[in-house]
Scaffold this motif. Structure first.
Motif, PDB file in Angstrom:
ATOM      1  N   GLU A   1      22.655  41.414  63.344  1.00  8.04           N
ATOM      2  CA  GLU A   1      23.684  42.383  62.660  1.00  8.04           C
ATOM      3  C   GLU A   1      23.355  43.907  62.686  1.00  8.04           C
ATOM      4  O   GLU A   1      23.928  44.743  63.151  1.00  8.04           O
ATOM      5  N   GLN A   2      22.039  44.075  62.197  1.00  3.20           N
ATOM      6  CA  GLN A   2      21.362  45.402  62.288  1.00  3.20           C
ATOM      7  C   GLN A   2      21.452  45.865  63.580  1.00  3.20           C
ATOM      8  O   GLN A   2      21.738  47.243  63.848  1.00  3.20           O
ATOM      9  N   GLU A   3      20.967  45.263  64.671  1.00  4.47           N
ATOM     10  CA  GLU A   3      20.733  45.577  65.921  1.00  4.47           C
ATOM     11  C   GLU A   3      22.143  45.675  66.627  1.00  4.47           C
ATOM     12  O   GLU A   3      22.259  46.833  67.370  1.00  4.47           O
ATOM     13  N   ALA A   4      23.221  45.167  66.227  1.00  4.92           N
ATOM     14  CA  ALA A   4      24.593  45.509  66.655  1.00  4.92           C
ATOM     15  C   ALA A   4      25.045  46.721  66.382  1.00  4.92           C
ATOM     16  O   ALA A   4      25.829  47.140  67.062  1.00  4.92           O
ATOM     17  N   GLU A   5      24.890  46.928  65.076  1.00  2.92           N
ATOM     18  CA  GLU A   5      25.541  48.407  64.613  1.00  2.92           C
ATOM     19  C   GLU A   5      24.309  49.284  65.132  1.00  2.92           C
ATOM     20  O   GLU A   5      24.764  50.555  64.727  1.00  2.92           O
ATOM     21  N   ASN A   6      23.197  49.267  65.483  1.00  2.81           N
ATOM     22  CA  ASN A   6      22.442  50.165  65.796  1.00  2.81           C
ATOM     23  C   ASN A   6      23.008  51.101  67.179  1.00  2.81           C
ATOM     24  O   ASN A   6      23.227  50.400  68.196  1.00  2.81           O
TER      25      ASN A   6
ATOM     26  N   GLY B   1      25.242  30.246  66.583  1.00  4.60           N
ATOM     27  CA  GLY B   1      24.773  30.369  68.098  1.00  4.60           C
ATOM     28  C   GLY B   1      25.939  31.009  68.866  1.00  4.60           C
ATOM     29  O   GLY B   1      25.771  31.941  69.703  1.00  4.60           O
ATOM     30  N   ARG B   2      27.128  30.482  68.926  1.00  3.64           N
ATOM     31  CA  ARG B   2      28.334  31.012  69.716  1.00  3.64           C
ATOM     32  C   ARG B   2      28.506  32.592  69.514  1.00  3.64           C
ATOM     33  O   ARG B   2      28.656  33.366  70.264  1.00  3.64           O
ATOM     34  N   GLN B   3      28.542  32.837  68.033  1.00  2.57           N
ATOM     35  CA  GLN B   3      28.724  34.341  67.777  1.00  2.57           C
ATOM     36  C   GLN B   3      27.664  35.232  68.252  1.00  2.57           C
ATOM     37  O   GLN B   3      28.028  36.229  68.549  1.00  2.57           O
ATOM     38  N   TRP B   4      26.340  34.710  68.147  1.00  2.97           N
ATOM     39  CA  TRP B   4      25.375  35.422  68.749  1.00  2.97           C
ATOM     40  C   TRP B   4      25.296  35.727  70.146  1.00  2.97           C
ATOM     41  O   TRP B   4      25.207  36.658  70.648  1.00  2.97           O
ATOM     42  N   VAL B   5      25.768  34.744  70.759  1.00  7.66           N
ATOM     43  CA  VAL B   5      26.138  34.682  72.437  1.00  7.66           C
ATOM     44  C   VAL B   5      27.035  35.859  72.509  1.00  7.66           C
ATOM     45  O   VAL B   5      26.941  37.066  73.405  1.00  7.66           O
ATOM     46  N   LEU B   6      28.225  35.791  71.641  1.00  6.95           N
ATOM     47  CA  LEU B   6      29.286  36.791  71.887  1.00  6.95           C
ATOM     48  C   LEU B   6      28.649  38.274  71.716  1.00  6.95           C
ATOM     49  O   LEU B   6      29.126  39.091  72.257  1.00  6.95           O
ATOM     50  N   THR B   7      28.055  38.427  70.246  1.00  4.56           N
ATOM     51  CA  THR B   7      27.308  39.673  70.095  1.00  4.56           C
ATOM     52  C   THR B   7      26.485  40.059  71.235  1.00  4.56           C
ATOM     53  O   THR B   7      26.805  41.150  71.591  1.00  4.56           O
TER      54      THR B   7
ATOM     55  N   LEU C   1      31.723  47.925  68.825  1.00  7.96           N
ATOM     56  CA  LEU C   1      32.380  47.479  67.702  1.00  7.96           C
ATOM     57  C   LEU C   1      32.875  45.885  67.659  1.00  7.96           C
ATOM     58  O   LEU C   1      32.499  45.238  66.367  1.00  7.96           O
ATOM     59  N   LEU C   2      32.852  45.397  68.864  1.00  8.06           N
ATOM     60  CA  LEU C   2      32.905  43.879  68.988  1.00  8.06           C
ATOM     61  C   LEU C   2      31.667  43.310  68.760  1.00  8.06           C
ATOM     62  O   LEU C   2      31.776  42.360  68.049  1.00  8.06           O
ATOM     63  N   ALA C   3      30.601  43.892  69.217  1.00  8.81           N
ATOM     64  CA  ALA C   3      29.328  43.231  68.738  1.00  8.81           C
ATOM     65  C   ALA C   3      29.016  42.927  67.240  1.00  8.81           C
ATOM     66  O   ALA C   3      28.784  42.235  66.884  1.00  8.81           O
ATOM     67  N   SER C   4      29.371  44.031  66.542  1.00  6.34           N
ATOM     68  CA  SER C   4      29.039  44.100  65.251  1.00  6.34           C
ATOM     69  C   SER C   4      29.919  43.157  64.500  1.00  6.34           C
ATOM     70  O   SER C   4      29.871  42.375  63.393  1.00  6.34           O
ATOM     71  N   ARG C   5      31.172  43.109  64.861  1.00  3.45           N
ATOM     72  CA  ARG C   5      32.076  42.126  64.294  1.00  3.45           C
ATOM     73  C   ARG C   5      31.520  40.712  64.409  1.00  3.45           C
ATOM     74  O   ARG C   5      31.369  39.804  63.595  1.00  3.45           O
ATOM     75  N   HIS C   6      31.081  40.439  65.943  1.00  2.89           N
ATOM     76  CA  HIS C   6      30.596  38.972  65.917  1.00  2.89           C
ATOM     77  C   HIS C   6      29.408  38.802  65.239  1.00  2.89           C
ATOM     78  O   HIS C   6      29.105  37.643  64.626  1.00  2.89           O
ATOM     79  N   ALA C   7      28.568  39.878  65.121  1.00  2.76           N
ATOM     80  CA  ALA C   7      27.322  39.674  64.286  1.00  2.76           C
ATOM     81  C   ALA C   7      27.474  39.363  62.844  1.00  2.76           C
ATOM     82  O   ALA C   7      26.971  38.596  62.111  1.00  2.76           O
ATOM     83  N   ARG C   8      28.503  40.143  62.108  1.00  5.69           N
ATOM     84  CA  ARG C   8      29.105  39.774  60.994  1.00  5.69           C
ATOM     85  C   ARG C   8      29.599  38.394  60.793  1.00  5.69           C
ATOM     86  O   ARG C   8      29.158  37.777  59.883  1.00  5.69           O
ATOM     87  N   LEU C   9      30.383  37.975  61.686  1.00  6.70           N
ATOM     88  CA  LEU C   9      30.805  36.452  61.584  1.00  6.70           C
ATOM     89  C   LEU C   9      29.738  35.692  61.444  1.00  6.70           C
ATOM     90  O   LEU C   9      29.460  34.630  60.897  1.00  6.70           O
ATOM     91  N   ALA C  10      28.847  35.677  62.690  1.00  2.00           N
ATOM     92  CA  ALA C  10      27.320  35.159  62.536  1.00  2.00           C
ATOM     93  C   ALA C  10      26.905  35.060  61.251  1.00  2.00           C
ATOM     94  O   ALA C  10      26.393  34.032  60.894  1.00  2.00           O
TER      95      ALA C  10
ATOM     96  N   ASN D   1      15.838  30.567  55.367  1.00  2.00           N
ATOM     97  CA  ASN D   1      15.282  31.792  55.407  1.00  2.00           C
ATOM     98  C   ASN D   1      15.347  32.448  56.580  1.00  2.00           C
ATOM     99  O   ASN D   1      15.700  33.362  56.884  1.00  2.00           O
ATOM    100  N   ASP D   2      14.849  31.663  57.630  1.00  2.00           N
ATOM    101  CA  ASP D   2      14.585  32.279  58.979  1.00  2.00           C
ATOM    102  C   ASP D   2      15.879  32.410  59.702  1.00  2.00           C
ATOM    103  O   ASP D   2      16.018  33.421  60.436  1.00  2.00           O
ATOM    104  N   VAL D   3      16.722  31.606  59.646  1.00  2.00           N
ATOM    105  CA  VAL D   3      18.075  31.772  60.136  1.00  2.00           C
ATOM    106  C   VAL D   3      18.691  32.974  59.468  1.00  2.00           C
ATOM    107  O   VAL D   3      19.399  33.828  60.037  1.00  2.00           O
ATOM    108  N   ALA D   4      18.833  33.153  58.159  1.00  2.00           N
ATOM    109  CA  ALA D   4      19.234  34.135  57.589  1.00  2.00           C
ATOM    110  C   ALA D   4      18.808  35.653  58.142  1.00  2.00           C
ATOM    111  O   ALA D   4      19.426  36.497  58.218  1.00  2.00           O
ATOM    112  N   ALA D   5      17.306  35.548  58.172  1.00  3.97           N
ATOM    113  CA  ALA D   5      16.684  36.668  58.707  1.00  3.97           C
ATOM    114  C   ALA D   5      17.171  37.165  60.080  1.00  3.97           C
ATOM    115  O   ALA D   5      17.445  38.295  60.311  1.00  3.97           O
ATOM    116  N   ALA D   6      17.304  36.056  60.881  1.00  2.00           N
ATOM    117  CA  ALA D   6      17.743  36.439  62.344  1.00  2.00           C
ATOM    118  C   ALA D   6      19.222  36.935  62.111  1.00  2.00           C
ATOM    119  O   ALA D   6      19.352  37.796  62.959  1.00  2.00           O
TER     120      ALA D   6
END
Lengths: 101, 165
Positions: free
Chosen positions: A64-69, B121-127, B137-146, A54-59
Motif C-alpha cells: 500500500e505504501q509503495e502504491a501511494e509512493n 494475491g489477486r489485488q496485489w497482482v492488479l496493484t 490511483l488505481l494501484a493504491s485502490r487495489h493495494a487498499r483492498l488487498a 503478521n507477515d501478510v499484514a506487513a506485506a
C-alpha cells in the motif's frame, strides 16, 4: 487366587502400555511442527499462525505504501530474468534476504 | 446329564483366566482404536494449516520485498505465486477430515482465511499491473483492498490456529 493376581498384573501392564502409546503419539504429533519450522530459518521459528498473519499484514502495508509512493519505479532492477518465471531457490527462503531484487 | 454339567463347569473354569487376561487388553486396544484416529485427523489438519500458512507468509515476504524495492514487475510475479499458494492451501485443507466439531470449525475458518488470501494475491497482482501502467490511483485502490482482505484473512487464520491448539 493365582489367576486373579495374574489378571490384575495384566490389567496394570495393559494400562501402562496404553499410557506409553498415548505419550509416544503425543510426541510424534509435535515433531512435524518442528521440522516445518526448520525449513525456513527466517521465519523466527514461529510456526504459529499469528507470526504468519503478521507477515501478510506487513506485506499488505508495504504494498500500500509503495502504491501511494510518487517515486519512480526502479526499472533497471525490475528487469525480469529467467529466474523470475520459475522462481528458483524459493523453497530455501533465500529470497527473503536479497530476493534477487 | 451330571457328567455334561461337570464337563462344562471344568471348561468354564479353564477359560476364565484367559478371559480375565484378554478382557482388559481388548478394552485398552478398543480405547486406543477410538482415540488415535481422532488425534491423527486433527493433527493432520493442524500440520497442513501450519505448513501452508508458513508458505504463504514466505510468499508475502517476497511480495513485500519487491514492493519496497519498487520492482512492480517482480512484485506482480510474486503476488501471482502468493495467490497460487493460497489456492493450493485451500485444496490441501479441503482434503482433510477433522474428527471433532472444533476441528470442523477450524477447517471452515482456515478455508475462509485462504480464500481471503487468494483475493489479496489477486489485488496485489492488479496493484503491480496498475503500477506498471503508471496508474497510481488505481494501484493504491487495489493495494487498499488487498490490505482489507489481508486483515480479514489474518483474523480468520489466527482463529483457526487457536482452535487447533
Amino acid at each position: 487366587m493365582t489367576s486373579n493376581k495374574l489378571a490384575l498384573v495384566a490389567t496394570i501392564l495393559c494400562f501402562a502400555g496404553g499410557i506409553g502409546a498415548a505419550t509416544a503419539f503425543a510426541h510424534g504429533g509435535s515433531t512435524p511442527q518442528q521440522t516445518t519450522t526448520t525449513t525456513c530459518q527466517n521465519d523466527e521459528q514461529g510456526n504459529d499462525e499469528q507470526g504468519d498473519a503478521n507477515d501478510v499484514a506487513a506485506a499488505a502495508d508495504d504494498v500500500e505504501q509503495e502504491a501511494e509512493n510518487q517515486q519512480a519505479d526502479d526499472q533497471q532492477g525490475d528487469q525480469q530474468g529467467p529466474n523470475d518465471d520459475n522462481e528458483q531457490g524459493d523453497d530455501d527462503c533465500q529470497g527473503d534476504e536479497d530476493g534477487g531484487d | 446329564m451330571t457328567k455334561t454339567a461337570a464337563t462344562s463347569h471344568v471348561t468354564r473354569l479353564r477359560c476364565r483366566p484367559a478371559l480375565r487376561l484378554a478382557a482388559p487388553a481388548l478394552l485398552v486396544l478398543a480405547a486406543l482404536g477410538f482415540a488415535l484416529p481422532a488425534y491423527a485427523s486433527n493433527a493432520a489438519l493442524k500440520r497442513t494449516l501450519a505448513t501452508w500458512s508458513n508458505r504463504v507468509a514466505v510468499d508475502a515476504n517476497r511480495v513485500s520485498l519487491s514492493a519496497r524495492h519498487r520492482h512492480p514487475r517482480r512484485m506482480t510475479t510474486r503476488a501471482r505465486r502468493f495467490r497460487r499458494d493460497a489456492l493450493a492451501a485451500r485444496s490441501a485443507l479441503a482434503a482433510r477430515r477433522p474428527s471433532s466439531a472444533k476441528g470442523y470449525r477450524a477447517k471452515r475458518l482456515a478455508l475462509a482465511a485462504f480464500s481471503a488470501f487468494a483475493v489479496v494475491g489477486r489485488q496485489w497482482v492488479l496493484t503491480g499491473q496498475a503500477r506498471l501502467h503508471h496508474r497510481r490511483l488505481l494501484a493504491s485502490r487495489h493495494a487498499r483492498l488487498a490490505k482489507l482482505w489481508a486483515s480479514k484473512g489474518n483474523r480468520l487464520l489466527v482463529a483457526a490456529g487457536r482452535l487447533l491448539r
